[in-house]
Design a protein around this motif. Structure first.
Motif, PDB file in Angstrom:
ATOM      1  N   ASP A  46       0.851  -1.192   0.000  1.00  0.00           N
ATOM      2  CA  ASP A  46       0.000   0.000   0.000  1.00  0.00           C
ATOM      3  C   ASP A  46       0.886   1.241   0.000  1.00  0.00           C
ATOM      4  OD1 ASP A  46       1.000   0.163   2.560  1.00  0.00           O
ATOM      5  OD2 ASP A  46      -0.864  -0.489   3.528  1.00  0.00           O
ATOM      6  N   LYS A  47       0.246   2.410   0.095  1.00  0.00           N
ATOM      7  CA  LYS A  47       0.992   3.665   0.021  1.00  0.00           C
ATOM      8  C   LYS A  47       2.031   3.790   1.123  1.00  0.00           C
ATOM      9  CE  LYS A  47       0.352   8.702  -0.071  1.00  0.00           C
ATOM     10  NZ  LYS A  47       1.272   8.949   1.027  1.00  0.00           N
ATOM     11  N   ASP A  51       6.038   4.444   0.788  1.00  0.00           N
ATOM     12  CA  ASP A  51       6.704   5.573   1.429  1.00  0.00           C
ATOM     13  C   ASP A  51       7.863   5.104   2.302  1.00  0.00           C
ATOM     14  OD1 ASP A  51       5.056   7.381   0.212  1.00  0.00           O
ATOM     15  OD2 ASP A  51       3.642   7.519   1.888  1.00  0.00           O
TER      16      ASP A  51
END
Length: 311
Positions: A46-47, A51
């Motif tokens: 996921d994001k 990151d």
């Protein structure tokens, strides 16, 4: 003094830093390799995972892939020379593994092949010879075809034609070059060749009597998977070097049916005449004939002609 945590927060939140970060993130996410990796792991990433792993993704895109940014193995730009990065997902974290690259594999194969060739007194430039670098014309085609036939019939150390070639002709026409090119081709098949410049080898054999290494050196040469004797007939042959060194080597190889290549300026008949007369001028027809019988049993004569390429 400002606490370090507050300092970091202020730097991270600064417009310039934020802009650079966004530019880097955009560059990373537009990379084809990264996109493929994210698609393959879309159900696991996921994001926040991206990151957290952004520094690894940037490390990945900043390096060469399939050697596309490297001019050579020596000029490799990657963090680990000769290894290219691959993205991996380990326990929910993006990481990098490294595998040998195309140029490293080629470099290692070349080194491995070089270790299969032992040169004794052969010129260094000749040892770099390749079949593709052998200039072809009508006068050299027969030799090239004979060499190609030998290589085509060779599938490994235990499956080679029992006869090698006797390449003869005038000076500077590429006999030694072709010999070395064959050795390099055989090395690619993991077949060990020993290349010997005969005049210098015979001089050393005389010295080896004094340092008691004669038998060791003769044994090493005679037992090679493939033996290549370069410039036979150019030496000042004594009865001893002819009978006890050359004769011994050839007899062993004939008995064991080991492939042997030779180059000479002499044809078979001319070489026999050369071997007949010792340094002291003694005429020894029978002993010369015995050596020639072994040479004929070990090789097929092929004449090489053409212009002198040393001039």
């Amino acid at each position: 003094m400002e606490p370090i945590r507050e300092t970091l927060k202020r730097v991270v939140n600064a417009p310039a830093f934020s802009e650079r970060y966004n530019d880097m993130r955009k560059e990373v996410l537009e990379n084809h390799g990264v996109q493929k990796f994210l698609e393959e792991h879309s159900s696991e990433i996921d994001k926040s995972t991206v990151d957290r792993g952004l520094h690894k993704l940037y490390e990945y895109i900043d390096q060469s892939h399939d050697c596309n940014k490297c001019p050579s193995f020596e000029g490799c730009i990657n963090h680990l020379k000769g290894f290219e990065p691959n993205l991996v997902l380990e326990r929910g974290t993006i990481g990098i593994s490294y595998t040998p690259c195309r140029l490293k594999n080629a470099h290692d194969n070349k080194r491995r092949a070089s270790s299969m060739i032992h040169s004794m007194y052969m010129p260094k430039e000749v040892m770099q010879a390749t079949l593709s670098g052998f200039e072809l014309d009508d006068s050299r085609m027969e030799a090239f075809r004979a060499v190609s036939k030998f290589l085509d019939e060779t599938t490994g150390p235990d499956n080679m034609p029992k006869k090698g070639l006797y390449l003869y002709g005038k000076f500077g026409i590429g006999k030694s070059y072709l010999l070395s090119a064959v050795a390099n081709e055989l090395a690619e098949m993991n077949i060990r060749s020993v290349l010997v410049f005969v005049p210098e080898f015979m001089r050393e054999m005389k010295q080896a009597i004094g340092d008691q290494t004669l038998q060791e050196k003769v044994d090493y040469v005679k037992k090679a998977d493939v033996l290549m004797l370069d410039d036979i007939g150019a030496e000042a042959m004594s009865s001893w070097t002819r009978d006890e060194v050359l004769g011994t080597i050839l007899h062993y190889r004939m008995a064991e049916r080991l492939p042997t290549f030779m180059t000479s300026n002499f044809s078979y008949s001319e070489l026999q005449h050369h071997l007949t007369y010792s340094q002291r001028g003694e005429k020894e027809d029978l002993k010369a004939a015995r050596v020639m019988e072994r040479i004929r049993a070990l090789t097929e004569p092929v004449k090489l002609d053409g212009r002198n390429r040393r001039n």
